[in-house]
Design a protein around this motif. Structure first.
Motif, short mmCIF file in Angstrom:
data_model
loop_
_atom_site.label_atom_id
_atom_site.label_comp_id
_atom_site.label_asym_id
_atom_site.label_seq_id
_atom_site.Cartn_x
_atom_site.Cartn_y
_atom_site.Cartn_z
N THR A 241 -41.47 2.95 -26.00
CA THR A 241 -42.17 4.24 -25.99
C THR A 241 -42.42 4.70 -24.56
O THR A 241 -42.19 5.86 -24.22
N VAL A 242 -42.87 3.79 -23.72
CA VAL A 242 -43.11 4.12 -22.31
C VAL A 242 -41.81 4.53 -21.64
O VAL A 242 -41.77 5.50 -20.88
N LYS A 243 -40.74 3.84 -21.95
CA LYS A 243 -39.44 4.19 -21.37
C LYS A 243 -39.02 5.60 -21.81
O LYS A 243 -38.53 6.38 -20.99
N LEU A 244 -39.23 5.92 -23.07
CA LEU A 244 -38.90 7.27 -23.56
C LEU A 244 -39.75 8.33 -22.87
O LEU A 244 -39.24 9.36 -22.44
N VAL A 245 -41.05 8.07 -22.75
CA VAL A 245 -41.96 9.04 -22.12
C VAL A 245 -41.60 9.23 -20.65
O VAL A 245 -41.73 10.33 -20.10
N MET A 246 -41.13 8.17 -20.01
CA MET A 246 -40.77 8.27 -18.59
C MET A 246 -39.30 8.65 -18.40
O MET A 246 -38.80 8.66 -17.27
N GLY A 247 -38.64 9.01 -19.48
CA GLY A 247 -37.23 9.42 -19.41
C GLY A 247 -37.11 10.91 -19.23
O GLY A 247 -37.49 11.46 -18.19
N ILE A 248 -36.63 11.59 -20.24
CA ILE A 248 -36.39 13.04 -20.19
C ILE A 248 -37.63 13.83 -19.80
O ILE A 248 -37.52 14.77 -19.01
N PRO A 249 -38.84 13.49 -20.30
CA PRO A 249 -40.01 14.28 -19.90
C PRO A 249 -40.29 14.28 -18.38
O PRO A 249 -40.93 15.20 -17.88
N LEU A 250 -39.85 13.29 -17.66
CA LEU A 250 -39.98 13.30 -16.20
C LEU A 250 -38.70 13.77 -15.52
O LEU A 250 -38.74 14.44 -14.49
#
Length: 168
Positions: free
Chosen positions: A138-147
């Motif tokens: 989940t952290v990886k996803l949140v720090m992926g496209i949203p950043l």
């Protein structure tokens, strides 16, 4: 172990479907195949170690590599952003003679390096702390496209301001 095999096969299968779809859309094969290879390497690592959390190791390596490349390129005065933009804008390396462009491309490269090192700085300690795979994912996803997407937009806006359209 059986669940790991199913998960790895499913992820590689999904990556293969997306790769075929990208190739059908005539997107560059290197980008399409690169993603498939990355998923395959991560899957092989998981099967080899038997630990689902080892799926994140290739991402850590990628973040170190990209972050270091952007940082070093900025510090030595040959920003990767400047090189890419110079090539794309048919400017070659002429951007290096323009202090405004050099400064803009320096800071863009620093921002990109910061993104990759931020991801690493948050996710790697979680991995070492044996945080559960779902949370780390989940952290990886949140720090992926949203950043990533806002930084692409900022990069585009800076490049657009640095290379104004020529009047016809």
């Amino acid at each position: 172990p059986e669940q790991l095999v199913v998960a790895v096969v499913a992820s590689i299968g999904a990556a293969a479907i997306f790769t075929v779809a990208r190739l059908i859309q005539r997107q560059p094969p290197s980008a399409a195949l690169g993603g498939l290879i990355a998923v395959g390497v991560a899957g092989a690592l998981v099967l080899f170690t038997g630990r689902a959390e080892d799926n994140f190791i290739p991402g850590f390596i990628t973040n170190v590599a990209y972050g270091s490349a952007f940082l070093i390129s900025a510090l030595v005065g040959w920003s990767l952003i400047g090189l890419a933009v110079g090539f794309l804008m048919d400017d070659g390396i002429a951007w290096r003679a323009d202090k405004r462009k050099r400064r803009a491309f320096f800071w863009l490269a620093i921002m990109w390096a910061a993104l990759f090192f931020l991801r690493l700085g948050v996710q790697l300690p979680m991995w070492f702390a044996d945080v559960d795979v779902q949370t780390l994912g989940t952290v990886k996803l949140v720090m992926g496209i949203p950043l990533f997407a806002p930084l692409v937009a900022v990069t585009w806006l800076v490049v657009r301001a640095t290379y104004p359209r020529k009047s016809s």
